[in-house]
Design a protein around this motif. Structure first.
Motif, mmCIF file in Angstrom:
data_model
loop_
_atom_site.group_PDB
_atom_site.id
_atom_site.type_symbol
_atom_site.label_atom_id
_atom_site.label_comp_id
_atom_site.label_asym_id
_atom_site.label_seq_id
_atom_site.Cartn_x
_atom_site.Cartn_y
_atom_site.Cartn_z
ATOM 1 N N PRO A 1 0.815 -1.210 0.000
ATOM 2 C CA PRO A 1 0.000 0.000 0.000
ATOM 3 C C PRO A 1 0.848 1.259 0.000
ATOM 4 N N GLY A 2 0.245 2.363 -0.447
ATOM 5 C CA GLY A 2 0.900 3.645 -0.338
ATOM 6 C C GLY A 2 1.092 3.995 1.126
ATOM 7 N N VAL A 3 2.263 4.532 1.453
ATOM 8 C CA VAL A 3 2.599 4.890 2.833
ATOM 9 C C VAL A 3 2.919 6.381 2.874
ATOM 10 N N PRO A 4 3.083 6.956 4.072
ATOM 11 C CA PRO A 4 3.440 8.370 4.147
ATOM 12 C C PRO A 4 4.641 8.696 3.265
ATOM 13 N N GLY A 5 4.523 9.764 2.504
ATOM 14 C CA GLY A 5 5.525 10.135 1.513
ATOM 15 C C GLY A 5 5.092 9.782 0.102
ATOM 16 N N ASP A 6 4.129 8.835 -0.026
ATOM 17 C CA ASP A 6 3.607 8.453 -1.340
ATOM 18 C C ASP A 6 2.458 9.353 -1.787
ATOM 19 N N SER A 7 1.971 10.220 -0.914
ATOM 20 C CA SER A 7 0.847 11.094 -1.267
ATOM 21 C C SER A 7 1.069 11.770 -2.615
ATOM 22 N N GLY A 8 0.026 11.771 -3.429
ATOM 23 C CA GLY A 8 0.099 12.426 -4.730
ATOM 24 C C GLY A 8 0.471 11.507 -5.867
ATOM 25 N N SER A 9 0.957 10.294 -5.563
ATOM 26 C CA SER A 9 1.413 9.373 -6.613
ATOM 27 C C SER A 9 0.354 9.158 -7.685
ATOM 28 N N ALA A 10 0.818 8.967 -8.917
ATOM 29 C CA ALA A 10 -0.071 8.720 -10.049
ATOM 30 C C ALA A 10 -0.638 7.306 -10.006
ATOM 31 N N PHE A 11 -1.921 7.178 -10.349
ATOM 32 C CA PHE A 11 -2.549 5.878 -10.595
ATOM 33 C C PHE A 11 -3.099 5.874 -12.015
ATOM 34 N N ILE A 12 -2.852 4.772 -12.715
ATOM 35 C CA ILE A 12 -3.399 4.581 -14.053
ATOM 36 C C ILE A 12 -4.217 3.304 -14.068
ATOM 37 N N ASN A 13 -5.170 3.213 -15.008
ATOM 38 C CA ASN A 13 -5.997 2.017 -15.097
ATOM 39 C C ASN A 13 -5.299 0.943 -15.919
ATOM 40 N N GLY A 14 -5.977 -0.167 -16.160
ATOM 41 C CA GLY A 14 -5.386 -1.281 -16.870
ATOM 42 C C GLY A 14 -5.103 -1.030 -18.326
ATOM 43 N N GLU A 15 -5.551 0.116 -18.846
ATOM 44 C CA GLU A 15 -5.279 0.492 -20.236
ATOM 45 C C GLU A 15 -4.260 1.614 -20.335
ATOM 46 N N GLY A 16 -3.720 2.026 -19.201
ATOM 47 C CA GLY A 16 -2.706 3.072 -19.208
ATOM 48 C C GLY A 16 -3.248 4.488 -19.153
ATOM 49 N N GLN A 17 -4.553 4.631 -18.905
ATOM 50 C CA GLN A 17 -5.139 5.965 -18.794
ATOM 51 C C GLN A 17 -4.969 6.500 -17.374
ATOM 52 N N ALA A 18 -4.746 7.797 -17.257
ATOM 53 C CA ALA A 18 -4.593 8.436 -15.950
ATOM 54 C C ALA A 18 -5.905 8.321 -15.182
ATOM 55 N N LEU A 19 -5.856 7.659 -14.046
ATOM 56 C CA LEU A 19 -7.041 7.447 -13.222
ATOM 57 C C LEU A 19 -7.128 8.457 -12.093
ATOM 58 N N GLY A 20 -6.041 8.630 -11.348
ATOM 59 C CA GLY A 20 -6.148 9.509 -10.200
ATOM 60 C C GLY A 20 -4.856 9.693 -9.447
ATOM 61 N N THR A 21 -4.990 10.317 -8.271
ATOM 62 C CA THR A 21 -3.853 10.678 -7.442
ATOM 63 C C THR A 21 -4.021 10.111 -6.040
ATOM 64 N N LEU A 22 -2.961 9.497 -5.531
ATOM 65 C CA LEU A 22 -3.013 8.879 -4.208
ATOM 66 C C LEU A 22 -3.201 9.939 -3.136
ATOM 67 N N SER A 23 -4.171 9.705 -2.250
ATOM 68 C CA SER A 23 -4.448 10.688 -1.223
ATOM 69 C C SER A 23 -4.444 10.127 0.182
ATOM 70 N N THR A 24 -5.006 8.930 0.389
ATOM 71 C CA THR A 24 -5.197 8.473 1.760
ATOM 72 C C THR A 24 -4.867 7.001 1.963
ATOM 73 N N LEU A 25 -4.615 6.667 3.220
ATOM 74 C CA LEU A 25 -4.483 5.275 3.650
ATOM 75 C C LEU A 25 -5.562 5.036 4.690
ATOM 76 N N ALA A 26 -6.360 3.993 4.502
ATOM 77 C CA ALA A 26 -7.523 3.772 5.367
ATOM 78 C C ALA A 26 -7.219 2.806 6.505
ATOM 79 N N LEU A 27 -7.717 3.142 7.680
ATOM 80 C CA LEU A 27 -7.676 2.242 8.829
ATOM 81 C C LEU A 27 -8.956 1.416 8.887
ATOM 82 N N ALA A 28 -10.086 2.050 8.482
ATOM 83 C CA ALA A 28 -11.386 1.374 8.457
ATOM 84 C C ALA A 28 -12.267 2.121 7.462
ATOM 85 N N PRO A 29 -13.247 1.455 6.836
ATOM 86 C CA PRO A 29 -13.581 0.039 7.000
ATOM 87 C C PRO A 29 -12.745 -0.889 6.131
#
Length: 294
Positions: free
Chosen positions: A227-255
């Protein structure tokens, strides 16, 4: 108490980072891609030092750059999470209420070390847009937008533009923007290497699955092998076709313990195009093809 916490590291928190277990905010809508004719002359992908995945330091806070963007005047930007310039606690994740450093704040790009002073400085820029500041100036009241629009832009110093390439290391791309989100079970890819991993490059590329879409399209919870950890905030995420999906923002404790929250780039970019005052703001495509593992 919120089960989410942002993933920015800071100089005053390095001694307790291993205990961090929650996260911040994200985004969703439509956006466009810069035509090839509008793009600057990029550095060769295998020689560029300013790319998606580079570490960004903002007054001691450490995050990771996601995608490269351009404007109609030839300006070049690296994106990261708005909370990377936040002034509050990690649990303050509502962008409509959380404090932020002002536009014009200096940002350094670096690699190696836990702090920019102990790593290698690769270039710099200034904070040119923050979704948090924009939402506060705009009087935003939509709860999902306030909670998940976590996106900022650092304008690369003119002297460092020649070091930039928009290709995502290891994966290639992006080849466009994902404008309709990802369903549960769809493959996602990311790239980033927080200094907490001690420079282990094998941990930089990440592959995982989407858990669907929530927040009225503004966020995509995901699981990746690590999982993304502190310092990874903002990292790029792309989908299975290589399209820009989003930006890493949070790590969840629950649910969904151990999952990351990824802001929807199409929505975040659309908001920035409307409220940043940056003319012709567009995503830059990678110069290398997308190459998934499977």
């Amino acid at each position: 108490m919120s089960p989410l916490q942002n993933l920015r590291t800071s100089t005053r928190r390095l001694a307790t980072l291993a205990a961090l277990a929650s996260a911040a905010v994200l985004g969703a809508a439509t956006a466009t891609v810069a035509p090839a004719s509008a793009a600057p002359t990029w550095a060769p992908a295998d020689q560029a030092t300013l790319t998606p995945g580079v570490q960004a330091y903002t007054e001691g806070g450490q995050c990771t750059a996601n995608f490269v963007f351009t404007d109609s005047a030839g300006g070049v930007y690296l994106g990261y999470a708005a909370h990377c310039a936040g002034t509050g606690e990690a649990t303050q994740t509502d962008g409509c209420e959380s404090g932020s450093l002002p536009l014009g704040t200096k940002v350094d790009f670096a690699e190696g070390g836990s702090l920019v002073s102990s790593g290698t400085r690769l270039g710099g820029g200034t904070l040119a847009y923050s979704s948090w500041l924009a939402m506060q100036d705009n009087g935003e009241t939509d709860a999902d937008t306030c909670a998940y629009n976590d996106f900022a832009l650092v304008k690369v110093d003119a002297a460092d533009v020649s070091k930039v390439n928009p290709t995502i290391p290891f994966w290639g791309g992006p080849v466009g923007i994902d404008t309709d989100g990802v369903g549960a079970g769809e493959t996602v890819h990311s790239y980033g290497n927080s200094s907490l991993r001690g420079g282990l490059e094998l941990l930089s590329p990440k592959q995982g699955i989407s858990l669907g879409t929530s927040g009225n399209g503004w966020t995509h919870p995901v699981y990746t092998i690590t999982p993304g950890v502190p310092g990874d905030s903002g990292s790029a995420f792309i989908n299975g076709e290589g399209q820009a999906l989003g930006t890493l923002s949070t790590l969840a404790l629950a649910p969904l313990a151990g999952s990351n929250g990824v802001g929807d780039l199409a929505s975040e970019l659309a908001y920035a195009q409307q409220h940043s005052g940056i003319a012709g703001l567009e995503l830059a495509l990678g110069t290398e093809p997308f190459s998934p593992l499977l």
